[in-house]
Design a protein around this motif. Structure first.
Motif, PDB file in Angstrom:
ATOM      1  N   TYR A 109       0.842  -1.208   0.000  1.00 50.82           N
ATOM      2  CA  TYR A 109       0.000   0.000   0.000  1.00 50.82           C
ATOM      3  C   TYR A 109       0.868   1.244   0.000  1.00 50.82           C
ATOM      4  CZ  TYR A 109      -3.993   2.983   1.154  1.00 50.82           C
ATOM      5  OH  TYR A 109      -4.966   3.932   1.135  1.00 50.82           O
ATOM      6  N   GLY A 110       1.836   1.330   0.934  1.00 50.87           N
ATOM      7  CA  GLY A 110       2.727   2.480   0.995  1.00 50.87           C
ATOM      8  C   GLY A 110       4.168   2.030   0.927  1.00 50.87           C
ATOM      9  N   CYS A 111       5.044   2.934   0.511  1.00 49.94           N
ATOM     10  CA  CYS A 111       6.455   2.588   0.446  1.00 49.94           C
ATOM     11  C   CYS A 111       7.296   3.784   0.867  1.00 49.94           C
ATOM     12  CB  CYS A 111       6.850   2.112  -0.949  1.00 49.94           C
ATOM     13  SG  CYS A 111       6.734   3.366  -2.226  1.00 49.94           S
ATOM     14  N   SER A 112       8.550   3.508   1.207  1.00 50.19           N
ATOM     15  CA  SER A 112       9.482   4.546   1.624  1.00 50.19           C
ATOM     16  C   SER A 112      10.879   4.113   1.231  1.00 50.19           C
ATOM     17  CB  SER A 112       9.392   4.776   3.139  1.00 50.19           C
ATOM     18  OG  SER A 112      10.299   5.772   3.558  1.00 50.19           O
ATOM     19  N   MET A 113      11.692   5.079   0.855  1.00 53.59           N
ATOM     20  CA  MET A 113      13.025   4.752   0.386  1.00 53.59           C
ATOM     21  C   MET A 113      14.025   5.752   0.961  1.00 53.59           C
ATOM     22  SD  MET A 113      14.235   4.239  -3.582  1.00 53.59           S
ATOM     23  CE  MET A 113      13.908   5.952  -4.025  1.00 53.59           C
ATOM     24  N   SER A 114      15.147   5.234   1.450  1.00 50.68           N
ATOM     25  CA  SER A 114      16.268   6.077   1.847  1.00 50.68           C
ATOM     26  C   SER A 114      17.302   6.021   0.735  1.00 50.68           C
ATOM     27  CB  SER A 114      16.860   5.573   3.165  1.00 50.68           C
ATOM     28  OG  SER A 114      17.526   4.338   2.962  1.00 50.68           O
ATOM     29  N   ALA A 115      18.491   6.496   0.993  1.00 49.81           N
ATOM     30  CA  ALA A 115      19.533   6.456  -0.030  1.00 49.81           C
ATOM     31  C   ALA A 115      19.914   5.022  -0.393  1.00 49.81           C
ATOM     32  CB  ALA A 115      20.763   7.219   0.446  1.00 49.81           C
ATOM     33  N   THR A 116      19.733   4.107   0.557  1.00 51.19           N
ATOM     34  CA  THR A 116      20.196   2.731   0.316  1.00 51.19           C
ATOM     35  C   THR A 116      19.156   1.655   0.596  1.00 51.19           C
ATOM     36  OG1 THR A 116      21.075   2.622   2.572  1.00 51.19           O
ATOM     37  CG2 THR A 116      22.580   3.359   0.838  1.00 51.19           C
ATOM     38  N   LYS A 117      18.047   1.976   1.251  1.00 54.31           N
ATOM     39  CA  LYS A 117      17.075   0.967   1.675  1.00 54.31           C
ATOM     40  C   LYS A 117      15.704   1.245   1.066  1.00 54.31           C
ATOM     41  CE  LYS A 117      20.090  -0.343   4.975  1.00 54.31           C
ATOM     42  NZ  LYS A 117      20.807  -1.625   5.022  1.00 54.31           N
ATOM     43  N   LEU A 118      14.902   0.178   0.936  1.00 56.60           N
ATOM     44  CA  LEU A 118      13.525   0.280   0.465  1.00 56.60           C
ATOM     45  C   LEU A 118      12.619  -0.483   1.414  1.00 56.60           C
ATOM     46  CD1 LEU A 118      11.409   1.037  -1.759  1.00 56.60           C
ATOM     47  CD2 LEU A 118      11.944  -1.159  -2.832  1.00 56.60           C
ATOM     48  N   ALA A 119      11.476   0.122   1.735  1.00 58.96           N
ATOM     49  CA  ALA A 119      10.479  -0.523   2.592  1.00 58.96           C
ATOM     50  C   ALA A 119       9.113  -0.408   1.921  1.00 58.96           C
ATOM     51  CB  ALA A 119      10.447   0.128   3.969  1.00 58.96           C
TER      52      ALA A 119
END
Length: 237
Positions: free
Chosen positions: A1-11
């Motif tokens: 449903y939702g996602c989030s990304m940092s410089a190196t990680k994905l959730a």
């Protein structure tokens, strides 16, 4: 449903499977498998349970590559991992909206009482600007703001947007009331709040620092009090 990304990680929050998938590096190939699952003991389980290591309906996730925060919609709570998990089924460190990891009532009681600064009812979007934490408390018609990222369970929010105080849950549309906030994001020092059932996007030119702060602009409707869908067609119907 939702996602989030940092410089190196994905959730990615996967609501129907009641889990959150984590990639230790940004995927570079099609069908690249996730490295870690949160909310379930393994990659093949998808049962809805409320505990420190299980989730019942995760809708949104935030990560900055270190911390992970998840809105558990059906559990009426949010979970926080203080460090990026290294194993599947790793328990969360902190719960918001409930006094413990096994409770799951709307506004922390049954039957549901009025909200408070420490409770949630069907939270949807969860986000952060790196310092503050924002949770769209959908059924309470408000956005809660923690001025610093919570480090203890059941920490009270500092600011409420969309309601005059922490115990109100009025359904209304105006420059100060929100109807059904589903998500929020911060960019350029501004707060953008998606008020879904009112079919509008509210814009705050600065991050609200007091309760009931009025929005400065609205997109998607003709005025701050309009709630009709497609009253303004910004791009397409």
């Amino acid at each position: 449903y939702g996602c989030s990304m940092s410089a190196t990680k994905l959730a990615v929050a996967e609501y129907n499977n009641a889990r959150v998938l984590l990639w230790n590096s940004i995927p570079t190939t099609n069908k690249q498998p996730a490295d870690i699952v949160l909310g379930q003991p393994d990659m093949t389980t998808s049962t809805r349970v409320v505990s420190s290591s299980r989730t019942s309906g995760p809708l949104s996730v935030f990560t900055d590559g270190t911390r992970v925060a998840v809105s558990d919609y059906l559990g009426h709570r949010a979970l926080i991992w203080n460090t990026f998990p290294t194993a599947s089924g790793q328990p969360a460190n902190i719960v918001l909206g409930q006094s413990d990891f096994t409770s799951s009532f709307c506004n922390a009681d049954d039957p549901s009482p009025p909200p408070s600064a420490q409770t949630l009812c069907a939270p949807k979007g969860i986000s952060s600007d790196g310092t503050r934490l924002f949770i769209s408390d959908y059924n309470n018609g408000r956005l809660l703001i923690w001025n610093t990222f919570p480090t203890v369970t059941s920490k009270a929010a500092d600011v409420v947007v969309g309601q005059p105080d922490m115990t109100s849950a009025v359904t209304a549309a105006s420059s100060t009331y929100t109807y059904s906030p589903a998500d929020s994001q911060v960019s350029g020092g501004k707060l953008f709040l998606l008020d879904s059932l009112a079919s509008r996007l509210m814009v705050y030119n600065s991050i609200p620092s007091v309760n009931f702060q009025a929005a400065d602009n609205v997109l998607g409707t003709a005025s701050m009090t309009s709630v009709r869908s497609n009253s303004i067609n910004l791009v397409n119907p």
